[in-house]
Every structure is written in structure tokens, then in C-alpha cells.
Design an enzyme around this catalytic site. Structure first.
Site, PDB file in Angstrom:
ATOM      1  N   LYS A 256      11.651 -89.110 -60.629  1.00 41.53           N
ATOM      2  CA  LYS A 256      12.281 -88.983 -59.304  1.00 41.53           C
ATOM      3  C   LYS A 256      12.242 -87.524 -58.840  1.00 41.53           C
ATOM      4  CE  LYS A 256      13.570 -93.243 -58.506  1.00 41.53           C
ATOM      5  NZ  LYS A 256      12.927 -94.036 -57.433  1.00 41.53           N
TER       6      LYS A 256
ATOM      7  N   SER B 288      17.395 -90.467 -56.622  1.00 43.63           N
ATOM      8  CA  SER B 288      18.552 -90.864 -57.429  1.00 43.63           C
ATOM      9  C   SER B 288      19.401 -89.662 -57.796  1.00 43.63           C
ATOM     10  CB  SER B 288      18.043 -91.537 -58.721  1.00 43.63           C
ATOM     11  OG  SER B 288      19.090 -91.644 -59.672  1.00 43.63           O
TER      12      SER B 288
ATOM     13  N   TYR C  11      12.693 -91.317 -66.514  1.00 43.32           N
ATOM     14  CA  TYR C  11      12.895 -91.955 -65.192  1.00 43.32           C
ATOM     15  C   TYR C  11      13.395 -90.900 -64.204  1.00 43.32           C
ATOM     16  CZ  TYR C  11      15.670 -94.039 -61.519  1.00 43.32           C
ATOM     17  OH  TYR C  11      16.230 -94.322 -60.292  1.00 43.32           O
TER      18      TYR C  11
HETATM   19  C1  WQD Z   1      27.989 -96.629 -65.430  1.00 43.44           C
HETATM   20  C2  WQD Z   1      29.155 -96.382 -66.373  1.00 43.44           C
HETATM   21  C3  WQD Z   1      28.528 -96.183 -68.669  1.00 43.44           C
HETATM   22  C4  WQD Z   1      27.189-100.351 -69.104  1.00 43.44           C
HETATM   23  C5  WQD Z   1      22.307 -95.402 -63.995  1.00 43.44           C
HETATM   24  C6  WQD Z   1      21.106 -94.540 -63.871  1.00 43.44           C
HETATM   25  C7  WQD Z   1      21.025 -93.977 -62.476  1.00 43.44           C
HETATM   26  C8  WQD Z   1      21.125 -95.065 -61.452  1.00 43.44           C
HETATM   27  C9  WQD Z   1      22.355 -95.918 -61.669  1.00 43.44           C
HETATM   28  C10 WQD Z   1      18.896 -95.567 -60.706  1.00 43.44           C
HETATM   29  C11 WQD Z   1      28.851 -95.342 -67.439  1.00 43.44           C
HETATM   30  C12 WQD Z   1      29.407 -97.419 -68.457  1.00 43.44           C
HETATM   31  C13 WQD Z   1      27.671 -99.165 -68.590  1.00 43.44           C
HETATM   32  C14 WQD Z   1      27.921-101.034 -70.119  1.00 43.44           C
HETATM   33  C15 WQD Z   1      29.597 -99.319 -70.021  1.00 43.44           C
HETATM   34  N1  WQD Z   1      19.965 -95.879 -61.478  1.00 43.44           N
HETATM   35  N2  WQD Z   1      28.850 -98.660 -69.034  1.00 43.44           N
HETATM   36  N3  WQD Z   1      29.104-100.480 -70.531  1.00 43.44           N
HETATM   37  O1  WQD Z   1      24.316 -94.652 -66.211  1.00 43.44           O
HETATM   38  O2  WQD Z   1      25.809 -94.040 -64.219  1.00 43.44           O
HETATM   39  O3  WQD Z   1      23.448 -94.609 -63.839  1.00 43.44           O
HETATM   40  O4  WQD Z   1      22.290 -96.409 -63.019  1.00 43.44           O
HETATM   41  O5  WQD Z   1      18.773 -94.652 -59.954  1.00 43.44           O
HETATM   42  O6  WQD Z   1      19.772 -93.340 -62.367  1.00 43.44           O
HETATM   43  O7  WQD Z   1      21.246 -93.448 -64.761  1.00 43.44           O
HETATM   44  O8  WQD Z   1      25.030 -96.396 -64.511  1.00 43.44           O
HETATM   45  O9  WQD Z   1      25.921 -98.652 -64.664  1.00 43.44           O
HETATM   46  O10 WQD Z   1      24.525 -97.759 -66.593  1.00 43.44           O
HETATM   47  O11 WQD Z   1      26.833 -96.882 -66.235  1.00 43.44           O
HETATM   48  O12 WQD Z   1      30.674 -98.846 -70.425  1.00 43.44           O
HETATM   49  O13 WQD Z   1      27.523-102.128 -70.640  1.00 43.44           O
HETATM   50  O14 WQD Z   1      29.457 -97.598 -67.060  1.00 43.44           O
HETATM   51  O15 WQD Z   1      28.869 -95.523 -69.882  1.00 43.44           O
HETATM   52  O16 WQD Z   1      30.047 -94.597 -67.685  1.00 43.44           O
HETATM   53  P1  WQD Z   1      24.705 -94.853 -64.786  1.00 43.44           P
HETATM   54  P2  WQD Z   1      25.534 -97.505 -65.531  1.00 43.44           P
END
Ligand code: WQD
Length: 337
Positions: free
Chosen positions: A153, A124, A149
């Protein structure tokens, strides 16, 4: 010769099974359904016309895993199985370290017993932590990770790297995913998080289909063009095809490599909301909320290495990601339930 997918009934695993089959590989799935559904096997049969052999096992159970290798000639393994909720990993770190690392060590020990020397690992972009310079490239220094997590990885990457150094005929590819989204074009398989989704795209999908009232945008005061978080979203079908290229790479014994699987393009939360509203044909409601602890402002890949060495590049853009996510969600408002 078959390809074993540990966690193959999951979101990325199931989409990879479809693309491996399309590329002429024979697929075997091992999954304990802790974060996936047996219904996926039926959906995969509808898509491919094949009922993939399934072993409902915990990958950490070496006795059960040995049976898979005794009953099938496994040429390569793609290791998807593992817990993957960032927030949950903060509250139950020991479960994450035990499950994710134990299952990997057991898998690699059983692979060695059966002379299987080809491994693709589902890593990841979270291993880059928040120090690396954008766009993240594979040479960037990794860590410190912002959650257990991510550390699992990174530790597993190190385990595989050290093992490959000690075993010259072992071939591995570590795939660092950015943000996988979307669904197979049929709408038969897709992302089905347990409980309320943590990730952006499945949350927006639930708002669009009406099972959640609105999206909370976590912060609009980041140093980004519109103030909201920027990420590198990649269509899960493109990601799956990257795994096919990685399997070919390890089978051809080309060595041990790390590849980013991303588009190289950053999309903001508000851009995603707009694109999804266009795809589903109605506004996705949102409210600005405080920043989420641990989030970084921007994260996107330098995706050149995978193109140069694997000959892989993304084919699907944001509108297809939203179109296919909406197709899946609107046909399966309660997921696989
Ligand atoms: C994306 C953007 C949030 C939810 C995570 C893991 C990473 C990978 C992918 C496994 C950010 C914003 C989110 C919400 C929001 N997983 N957001 N409201 O955090 O980039 O990555 O998932 O490998 O390891 O860390 O993904 O989709 O949670 O967030 O505003 O209800 O959307 O702040 O900017 P992230 P995400």
C-alpha cells in the site's frame, strides 16, 4: 462518462458501487473474483435496479484492461483490486508484491494510453506503522510497515505520488481506511472473508450466528482502558460515501491529496463484543488469548482533513455497524456461497 471500479465486486467496492449509483454516476466493474463472488452483481442489481457492466479480468492483464477502456468512456478509476490479508502477506510476500504492484502499474499505463487522468486509490491506515503519534493524521510519517501487505500500500502510494508530480494534469486521491465494518442496510451485500476470518468484526459475526464457537480476544494487557486493542471502526456505507466525495474531487481536478477515512473514535475489542451482543440479542462468547504478533495497542484517525476538504463525515455509529453486520450475517450465514 463512467467510473471504473477495479475489484468492484469486493466488500468495499460493492458498497461503493451502490453509493456511486445513488449519486448519479455510471459504474463499470472489473473483478477476477479471486476474493469476491459473481453473486454480488445480482445483489447489486436488486439494490440499485441496474446490472452494472462487468469485466471478469485480472487488472494486471493490459490486453483485457484495454478492452474496458475501448468499450467505455472511463472518466475516473477507483482502484480496489489487490490482495489484502495481512497474515497471508507475511507467508507469501512475493505474490503480494507481484499482484498488488503489477496490477497498479498495468492500470496506470492503460489509463495513460486512454487519457484517463483521475485515480482514487484504496490505501490503508496500516501505512502509518506503529511510530506515528495518535490520532494518526495525514502529515504523520509513514512506516515502517509491519507486514508486506502494508508495504504494498505504501509503495503504491509512492508510485501514484511520483506519477502525479510528473504529470501535472493527473488528479489523485489516496484514501487511508481505518477498520471498515458493517454492511448495506438491506443485508444483501456484506463482508464475506474466505476461510476463517482474520478480522475482528466478521469473526464476531460468525460466533454470533453459530458457525464459530467463541472469539479469542488477542490480549487484555495492552495500555488501553480495558486492556484490549483499540481501533477506529468505520461503517462501510460511510466509507463508500467517502469514495463518492473523492471521485468528485478528482473529477473537479482539484489536485492530489491523501485522506484518512475513519471516525476519529477508538473502540476496544471488549466494547465491540458488548455492542454486538446487544445487536444480535444474545451473548457473544469469548476467551482471553495471548497477544497477536504485529498488533499495536491503539490505532485511530484524525478525520478532520476529509471533513474540511471533501465535505465528508461519518453518519453511522457503533450500534448501526453491529446492527447492519448482524442483519447481513444472519441473512447470509454462509456468506455468498
Ligand atoms: C482489530 C482488533 C486485534 C481478531 C487489519 C489490517 C488493516 C486493515 C484492517 C486492510 C485488534 C483484535 C482481532 C480476533 C481479536 N485491513 N482481534 N480477535 O489488525 O486493526 O487491521 O484490518 O486495510 O490493514 O491490519 O484489524 O480486525 O484484525 O483486529 O482480539 O479474532 O481486534 O488484536 O486489536 P487490524 P483486526
Amino acid at each position: 462518462m463512467k467510473i471504473l471500479l477495479t475489484g468492484g465486486a469486493g466488500y468495499i467496492g460493492s458498497h461503493t458501487a451502490v453509493e456511486l449509483d445513488a449519486a448519479g454516476f455510471e459504474v463499470v466493474i472489473a473483478d477476477n473474483f479471486s476474493n469476491s463472488s459473481p453473486i454480488v452483481l445480482e445483489r447489486l442489481e436488486t439494490i440499485t435496479g441496474k446490472r452494472f457492466p462487468l469485466y471478469e479480468i485480472d487488472v494486471a492483464d493490459k490486453t483485457a484492461l484495454r478492452r474496458v477502456f475501448e468499450e467505455n468512456e472511463i472518466g475516473a478509476v477507483i482502484h480496489f483490486a489487490g490482495y489484502k490479508a495481512v497474515g497471508e502477506s507475511v507467508s507469501i510476500p512475493l505474490s503480494y508484491y507481484r499482484n498488488n504492484i503489477d496490477s497498479t502499474l498495468s492500470l496506470m499505463e492503460v489509463m495513460a494510453e486512454f487519457g484517463c487522468k483521475n485515480l482514487v486509490f484504496s490505501s490503508s491506515a496500516t501505512v502509518y506503522g506503529n511510530r506515528a503519534k495518535l490520532p494518526f493524521d495525514e502529515e504523520a510519517k509513514t512506516g515502517p510497515c509491519t507486514n508486506p501487505y502494508g508495504w504494498t500500500k505504501l509503495f503504491i502510494e509512492q508510485i501514484i505520488t511520483d506519477y502525479a508530480k510528473a504529470n501535472g494534469d493527473f488528479s489523485s486521491v489516496l484514501l487511508r481506511y481505518f477498520n471498515p465494518v458493517g454492511a448495506h442496510e438491506s443485508g444483501l451485500i456484506g463482508e464475506d472473508p474466505k476461510d476463517v476470518p482474520n478480522n475482528l468484526m466478521p469473526y464476531i459475526a460468525r460466533v454470533a450466528v453459530g458457525t464459530l464457537p467463541f472469539l479469542s480476544v488477542y490480549g487484555n494487557d495492552y495500555p488501553t482502558p480495558d486492556g484490549t486493542g483499540v481501533r477506529d471502526y468505520i461503517h462501510v456505507t460511510d466509507l463508500a460515501k467517502g469514495h463518492v466525495a473523492a471521485v468528485k474531487y478528482v473529477l473537479e481536478k482539484k489536485g492530489n491529496e491523501i485522506f484518512n477515512l475513519g471516525t476519529g473514535k477508538g473502540i476496544s475489542v471488549l466494547e465491540m463484543v458488548k455492542a454486538y451482543s446487544e445487536a444480535c440479542g444474545h451473548e457473544v462468547g469469548y476467551k482471553i488469548a495471548p497477544r497477536r504478533p504485529g498488533d499495536i495497542a491503539e490505532c485511530y484517525a484524525n478525520a478532520e482533513k476529509a471533513e474540511k476538504i471533501l465535505g465528508w463525515k461519518v453518519e453511522l455509529g457503533l450500534s448501526e455497524m453491529c446492527r447492519d453486520s448482524w442483519n447481513w450475517q444472519s441473512k447470509n450465514p454462509e456468506g455468498y456461497k
